[in-house]
Design a protein around this motif. Structure first.
Motif, PDB file in Angstrom:
ATOM      1  N   LYS A 158      11.468  -0.794  -2.182  1.00  0.00           N
ATOM      2  CA  LYS A 158      10.451   0.064  -1.568  1.00  0.00           C
ATOM      3  C   LYS A 158      10.435   1.436  -2.239  1.00  0.00           C
ATOM      4  N   TYR A 218       2.119   1.682   3.513  1.00  0.00           N
ATOM      5  CA  TYR A 218       3.540   1.347   3.433  1.00  0.00           C
ATOM      6  C   TYR A 218       4.482   2.524   3.681  1.00  0.00           C
ATOM      7  N   LEU A 261       8.159  -6.924  -2.131  1.00  0.00           N
ATOM      8  CA  LEU A 261       9.157  -6.473  -1.167  1.00  0.00           C
ATOM      9  C   LEU A 261       9.818  -7.641  -0.442  1.00  0.00           C
TER      10      LEU A 261
END
Length: 217
Positions: A6, A59, A212
Motif C-alpha cells: 500500500k 484508498y 494489494l
C-alpha cells in the motif's frame, strides 16, 4: 524500503499526481483556440490528475489527498521560484543555444498566472475531496462513477473560473465576456474528458485491488 504494498501504491500515485500537476502549471500560460474561444493548454495533463486524485481518495482517504495537495502546492511554488532564479542568470550567447528571451518567453509566466493557478489548484482539490467522500459515505463501495465524476463536475467548475479570473480577467487581459465563455469552454472540455476517463478509474481500481490482494493488504 516501503513497509507494505500500500505504501508503494501511494508513492506511485503521488508521483503521478505531482508530476502532472506541475507540468500542467508549467504549460498553463499558453492559450489555444477551441473553436471561437480560447483555453489553456494546461488542460492536457489534467485527465491523469483526475484519475490519480480519485484513486488516492479511494484508498488513502480525505487526509491523504489534502496532505498531498498541500505538498504539491508547495512543490509548484518551489518550481516557480527556481524558474525565477534561472531567468535572472544570463545565458551563454550562441546561434544554436537557448537565449534569455526564448527561455523567459516559455517559462516567464506572470505572477498573477502563478497565483491564479496555485489558488485554483488548492480550492478545486479541497472541493473535490469533500464531495467525493460526501458521496462515498452515502453510497458505500458502490457507484464509483458517481463519486468520481460528481466530484470533478463541481471542483473543476471552480478551477476553471478561478484560474482565468485571477490570471487574465482581474489583470485586464480578458474582457468579462471572453472570460466567461473561455471558463465555461475549459470546464466543459474537462468535464467531457472526466467522463471519458471513467473506465480508466475502474481499471485503476481493479489493478490496485488485485495488487494489494496478493499479500493480503
Amino acid at each position: 524500503m516501503f513497509q507494505s504494498k500500500k505504501d508503494t501504491v501511494y508513492v506511485i500515485l503521488a508521483g503521478i499526481f505531482i508530476t502532472n500537476a506541475i507540468v500542467a502549471e508549467l504549460i498553463g500560460g499558453k492559450l489555444i483556440h477551441m473553436g471561437s474561444t480560447v483555453m489553456s493548454i494546461g488542460i492536457l495533463p489534467w485527465p491523469i490528475v483526475f484519475i490519480s486524485t480519485d484513486l488516492i481518495n479511494e484508498y488513502f482517504g480525505e487526509k491523504g489527498v489534502k496532505k498531498l495537495s498541500l505538498i504539491t502546492a508547495g512543490l509548484i511554488t518551489y518550481t516557480f521560484v527556481i524558474l525565477f532564479l534561472a531567468m535572472k542568470i544570463p545565458a551563454v550567447q550562441g546561434d544554436r543555444l537557448v537565449s534569455d528571451s526564448q527561455f523567459n518567453g516559455v517559462f516567464g509566466q506572470s505572477l498573477w498566472i502563478i497565483v491564479g493557478s496555485i489558488t485554483a489548484f488548492l480550492v478545486s482539490q479541497l472541493i473535490d475531496v469533500t464531495i467525493f467522500h460526501f458521496v462515498k459515505n452515502r453510497t458505500g463501495n458502490k457507484m464509483i462513477w458517481l463519486r468520481s465524476t460528481g466530484s470533478t463536475v463541481i471542483s473543476q467548475l471552480f478551477d476553471s473560473f478561478i484560474v482565468l479570473g485571477i490570471a487574465f480577467w482581474m489583470t485586464g487581459k480578458m474582457t468579462t465576456e471572453v472570460f466567461i465563455v473561455s471558463a465555461f469552454t475549459g470546464y466543459f472540455v474537462k468535464l467531457i474528458i472526466a467522463i471519458l476517463m471513467t473506465p480508466f478509474v475502474y481499471l485503476g481500481h481493479y489493478l490496485i485491488k488485485n495488487y494489494l490482494a496478493k499479500d493480503g493488504k
